[in-house]
Write a protein that holds these residues in place. Structure first.
Motif, PDB file in Angstrom:
ATOM      1  N   VAL A 105       0.943  -1.211  -0.040  1.00  0.00           N
ATOM      2  CA  VAL A 105       0.103   0.072   0.154  1.00  0.00           C
ATOM      3  C   VAL A 105       0.820   1.242   0.016  1.00  0.00           C
ATOM      4  CG1 VAL A 105      -1.977   1.205   1.143  1.00  0.00           C
ATOM      5  CG2 VAL A 105      -1.775  -1.350   1.181  1.00  0.00           C
ATOM      6  N   ASP A 127      -8.018   3.341  10.071  1.00  0.00           N
ATOM      7  CA  ASP A 127      -6.980   4.229  10.813  1.00  0.00           C
ATOM      8  C   ASP A 127      -7.475   5.594  11.405  1.00  0.00           C
ATOM      9  OD1 ASP A 127      -5.506   1.877  10.307  1.00  0.00           O
ATOM     10  OD2 ASP A 127      -4.417   2.750   8.697  1.00  0.00           O
ATOM     11  N   GLY A 155      -7.101   1.834   6.264  1.00  0.00           N
ATOM     12  CA  GLY A 155      -6.879   0.791   7.126  1.00  0.00           C
ATOM     13  C   GLY A 155      -8.098  -0.045   7.459  1.00  0.00           C
ATOM     14  N   MET A 188      -6.314   6.006  14.632  1.00  0.00           N
ATOM     15  CA  MET A 188      -5.199   6.903  15.271  1.00  0.00           C
ATOM     16  C   MET A 188      -5.269   8.398  14.772  1.00  0.00           C
ATOM     17  SD  MET A 188      -1.946   5.294  13.329  1.00  0.00           S
ATOM     18  CE  MET A 188      -0.701   6.582  13.759  1.00  0.00           C
ATOM     19  N   VAL A 228     -12.436   2.586   0.734  1.00  0.00           N
ATOM     20  CA  VAL A 228     -11.288   1.885  -0.266  1.00  0.00           C
ATOM     21  C   VAL A 228     -11.503   0.604  -0.324  1.00  0.00           C
ATOM     22  CG1 VAL A 228      -8.940   1.477  -0.242  1.00  0.00           C
ATOM     23  CG2 VAL A 228      -9.742   3.718   0.446  1.00  0.00           C
ATOM     24  N   GLY A 229     -11.940  -0.143   0.507  1.00  0.00           N
ATOM     25  CA  GLY A 229     -12.186  -1.734   0.644  1.00  0.00           C
ATOM     26  C   GLY A 229     -12.873  -2.249  -0.848  1.00  0.00           C
ATOM     27  N   HIS A 231       6.169   6.890   8.693  1.00  0.00           N
ATOM     28  CA  HIS A 231       6.091   5.537   9.188  1.00  0.00           C
ATOM     29  C   HIS A 231       6.353   5.587  10.793  1.00  0.00           C
ATOM     30  CE1 HIS A 231      10.370   6.471   8.923  1.00  0.00           C
ATOM     31  NE2 HIS A 231      10.010   6.998   7.932  1.00  0.00           N
ATOM     32  N   SER A 232       6.709   4.142  11.282  1.00  0.00           N
ATOM     33  CA  SER A 232       6.750   4.060  12.626  1.00  0.00           C
ATOM     34  C   SER A 232       7.854   4.805  13.178  1.00  0.00           C
ATOM     35  CB  SER A 232       6.904   2.616  13.132  1.00  0.00           C
ATOM     36  OG  SER A 232       8.050   2.300  12.575  1.00  0.00           O
ATOM     37  N   GLN A 233       9.002   5.252  12.590  1.00  0.00           N
ATOM     38  CA  GLN A 233       9.978   5.814  12.997  1.00  0.00           C
ATOM     39  C   GLN A 233       9.936   7.579  12.717  1.00  0.00           C
ATOM     40  OE1 GLN A 233      12.498   4.088  14.254  1.00  0.00           O
ATOM     41  NE2 GLN A 233      10.784   2.495  13.836  1.00  0.00           N
ATOM     42  N   VAL A 257      -1.959   2.085   7.848  1.00  0.00           N
ATOM     43  CA  VAL A 257      -1.080   1.949   8.962  1.00  0.00           C
ATOM     44  C   VAL A 257      -1.680   0.535   9.536  1.00  0.00           C
ATOM     45  CG1 VAL A 257      -0.256   2.527  11.276  1.00  0.00           C
ATOM     46  CG2 VAL A 257      -0.783   4.455   9.472  1.00  0.00           C
ATOM     47  N   GLY A 258      -2.913   0.438   9.943  1.00  0.00           N
ATOM     48  CA  GLY A 258      -3.617  -0.739  10.633  1.00  0.00           C
ATOM     49  C   GLY A 258      -3.530  -0.412  12.205  1.00  0.00           C
ATOM     50  N   LYS A 259      -3.864   0.947  12.433  1.00  0.00           N
ATOM     51  CA  LYS A 259      -4.021   1.071  13.844  1.00  0.00           C
ATOM     52  C   LYS A 259      -5.373   1.905  14.150  1.00  0.00           C
ATOM     53  CE  LYS A 259       0.251   0.448  16.023  1.00  0.00           C
ATOM     54  NZ  LYS A 259       1.562   0.701  15.404  1.00  0.00           N
ATOM     55  N   THR A 303     -10.591  -2.319  -4.202  1.00  0.00           N
ATOM     56  CA  THR A 303      -9.370  -3.064  -4.142  1.00  0.00           C
ATOM     57  C   THR A 303      -9.771  -4.502  -5.275  1.00  0.00           C
ATOM     58  OG1 THR A 303      -8.447  -2.641  -2.021  1.00  0.00           O
ATOM     59  CG2 THR A 303      -7.616  -4.694  -2.964  1.00  0.00           C
TER      60      THR A 303
HETATM   61  P1  NDP Z   1       1.839  -3.052   7.045  1.00  0.00           P
HETATM   62  O1  NDP Z   1       1.582  -3.557   8.558  1.00  0.00           O
HETATM   63  O2  NDP Z   1       2.449  -3.723   6.107  1.00  0.00           O
HETATM   64  O3  NDP Z   1       2.248  -1.548   7.199  1.00  0.00           O
HETATM   65  C1  NDP Z   1       2.264  -0.660   8.301  1.00  0.00           C
HETATM   66  C2  NDP Z   1       2.845   0.624   8.055  1.00  0.00           C
HETATM   67  O4  NDP Z   1       2.168   1.691   9.274  1.00  0.00           O
HETATM   68  C3  NDP Z   1       4.213   0.380   8.372  1.00  0.00           C
HETATM   69  O5  NDP Z   1       5.016   1.257   7.301  1.00  0.00           O
HETATM   70  C4  NDP Z   1       4.560   1.197   9.438  1.00  0.00           C
HETATM   71  O6  NDP Z   1       6.075   1.641   9.615  1.00  0.00           O
HETATM   72  C5  NDP Z   1       3.491   2.069   9.639  1.00  0.00           C
HETATM   73  N1  NDP Z   1       3.247   2.477  11.011  1.00  0.00           N
HETATM   74  C6  NDP Z   1       3.114   1.662  12.126  1.00  0.00           C
HETATM   75  N2  NDP Z   1       2.847   2.293  13.230  1.00  0.00           N
HETATM   76  C7  NDP Z   1       2.974   3.618  12.853  1.00  0.00           C
HETATM   77  C8  NDP Z   1       2.847   4.884  13.489  1.00  0.00           C
HETATM   78  N3  NDP Z   1       2.469   4.820  14.969  1.00  0.00           N
HETATM   79  N4  NDP Z   1       3.084   5.944  13.042  1.00  0.00           N
HETATM   80  C9  NDP Z   1       3.247   6.006  11.628  1.00  0.00           C
HETATM   81  N5  NDP Z   1       3.288   4.856  10.954  1.00  0.00           N
HETATM   82  C10 NDP Z   1       2.993   3.722  11.582  1.00  0.00           C
HETATM   83  O7  NDP Z   1       0.247  -2.897   6.706  1.00  0.00           O
HETATM   84  P2  NDP Z   1      -0.297  -2.557   5.095  1.00  0.00           P
HETATM   85  O8  NDP Z   1       0.245  -1.519   4.492  1.00  0.00           O
HETATM   86  O9  NDP Z   1      -0.471  -4.091   4.693  1.00  0.00           O
HETATM   87  O10 NDP Z   1      -1.987  -2.231   5.571  1.00  0.00           O
HETATM   88  C11 NDP Z   1      -2.327  -1.002   6.261  1.00  0.00           C
HETATM   89  C12 NDP Z   1      -3.615  -1.228   6.823  1.00  0.00           C
HETATM   90  O11 NDP Z   1      -4.350  -1.014   5.389  1.00  0.00           O
HETATM   91  C13 NDP Z   1      -4.055  -2.213   7.365  1.00  0.00           C
HETATM   92  O12 NDP Z   1      -5.156  -1.778   8.344  1.00  0.00           O
HETATM   93  C14 NDP Z   1      -4.737  -3.095   6.295  1.00  0.00           C
HETATM   94  O13 NDP Z   1      -5.620  -4.215   6.827  1.00  0.00           O
HETATM   95  C15 NDP Z   1      -5.146  -2.249   5.286  1.00  0.00           C
HETATM   96  N6  NDP Z   1      -5.331  -2.627   4.103  1.00  0.00           N
HETATM   97  C16 NDP Z   1      -6.603  -2.630   3.466  1.00  0.00           C
HETATM   98  C17 NDP Z   1      -6.758  -2.910   2.047  1.00  0.00           C
HETATM   99  C18 NDP Z   1      -8.269  -2.647   1.656  1.00  0.00           C
HETATM  100  O14 NDP Z   1      -8.446  -3.352   0.640  1.00  0.00           O
HETATM  101  N7  NDP Z   1      -8.937  -1.647   2.098  1.00  0.00           N
HETATM  102  C19 NDP Z   1      -5.716  -3.599   1.325  1.00  0.00           C
HETATM  103  C20 NDP Z   1      -4.758  -3.904   2.132  1.00  0.00           C
HETATM  104  C21 NDP Z   1      -4.278  -3.445   3.397  1.00  0.00           C
HETATM  105  P3  NDP Z   1       7.152   0.780   9.570  1.00  0.00           P
HETATM  106  O15 NDP Z   1       7.367   0.382   8.138  1.00  0.00           O
HETATM  107  O16 NDP Z   1       8.232   1.650  10.492  1.00  0.00           O
HETATM  108  O17 NDP Z   1       7.113  -0.290  10.563  1.00  0.00           O
END
Ligand code: NDP
Length: 285
Positions: free
Chosen positions: A170, A242, A230, A214, A262-263, A189-191, A209-211, A266
């Motif tokens: 993504v 998210d 998210g 947030m 968005v879902g 990103h997380s950093q 992000v997947g949180k 895809t």
């Molecule tokens: P990943 O877990 O692979 O990536 C998550 C990203 O978020 C990483 O780059 C991570 O950083 C970053 N991150 C984590 N915590 C924080 C924070 N506190 N602040 C900023 N950035 C942060 O997830 P995906 O990319 O695969 O998916 C992301 C979301 O999208 C999920 O909820 C997933 O379910 C959803 N999704 C939805 C789809 C849809 O069809 N709607 C399809 C695919 C995904 P770092 O790289 O540093 O770890």
């Protein structure tokens, strides 16, 4: 300000109707679009995704093939199936549902799929083409987001775009697509040290992000376009994004809800890639 929703479900239905019409035309010319899906293991979420992909194919008039393997299958067996599907000229798209069990090297599996049939757009060749601004199969979720922005005539050229998340599926491709359309892109990103500093500058904000919830309203620039990729469960087990929709929708001008944003796009873009692959096959024949 109260944001207007970008209705991913309605857009998805419209695009799928166009795809079905074009699929019927190709079929009449002797090439019925065909997607092969490989599922390994019993992960319930993966099973639902695969079921939806198969149903999407059938509704659009595509042929779909599904190959299921137990979680402890030997990787060689799956590689052999991919090789067989690569060689089968009646198959236009091959998809391996992720995540895979731990005995698999996912990168190797994705690279085994022929780039010409990589309708998920995850192969390094397709990602490289995308980076160079050349024609490729685009990863479906970010491509769906671009379609949503286009459908709402959102000005991407010159916009400050902030993408939160840098995954290969993504965040990274999303950033490249926005860049190629002329946005000035920041990837968080997380950093990232001060996330809100960046998000508050964004004309277009994409959260991947997947949180759960947030990104809150106070992190959003008034009038921004907010895209929520998210897919999470909140404290009550309800599907949510998210972005904290309640507060964000008071500040943004356009926002994608979860579910219904968005879902749905895809799988639609997966169908679009498979259709394109079938069209290329017809042109080559
Ligand atoms: P990943 O877990 O692979 O990536 C998550 C990203 O978020 C990483 O780059 C991570 O950083 C970053 N991150 C984590 N915590 C924080 C924070 N506190 N602040 C900023 N950035 C942060 O997830 P995906 O990319 O695969 O998916 C992301 C979301 O999208 C999920 O909820 C997933 O379910 C959803 N999704 C939805 C789809 C849809 O069809 N709607 C399809 C695919 C995904 P770092 O790289 O540093 O770890």
């Amino acid at each position: 300000m109260t944001a207007r929703n970008i209705d991913g479900k309605a857009l998805s239905e419209k695009v799928r109707e166009e795809i079905a019409q074009q699929a019927a035309e190709l079929t009449a010319k002797g090439v019925q679009p065909c997607l092969a899906v490989i599922l390994v293991g019993e992960d319930p979420a993966s099973a639902v995704y695969v079921r939806n992909k198969v149903a999407g194919c059938e509704k659009a008039g595509f042929r779909s093939l599904k190959f299921s393997y137990p979680a402890d299958v030997a990787p060689e067996q799956v590689f052999a199936k991919i090789a067989e599907l690569n060689a089968d000229t009646s198959v236009h798209g091959i998809l391996v549902q992720l995540p895979l069990p731990k005995q698999f090297d996912s990168e190797k599996v994705l690279e085994a799929i022929s780039p010409e049939k990589d309708v998920d757009g995850f192969h390094a060749v397709n990602f490289g083409l995308l980076l160079q601004g050349r024609k490729s199969f685009y990863p479906c979720t970010p491509w769906g987001v671009m379609k949503m922005l286009e459908s709402e005539n959102v000005q991407v050229k010159g916009a400050e775009a902030v993408v939160i998340g840098r995954s290969n599926i993504v965040g990274k491709p999303m950033s490249v697509m926005l860049l190629s359309k002329g946005a000035t892109v920041t990837i968080c990103h997380s950093q990232t040290r001060d996330l809100a500093f960046h998000t508050r500058r964004a004309d277009i904000l994409v959260a991947a992000v997947g949180k759960a919830k947030m990104i809150t309203g106070d992190m959003i620039k008034p009038g921004a376009v907010v895209i929520d990729v998210g897919m999470n469960r909140d404290e009550n087990g309800k599907l949510c994004g998210d972005v904290d929709y309640a507060s964000a929708s008071q500040v943004a001008s356009l926002i994608t809800p979860v579910p219904g944003g968005v879902g749905p796009m895809t799988i639609t873009m997966l169908l679009a890639n498979t259709l394109e692959s079938a069209r290329r096959a017809l042109n080559q024949a």
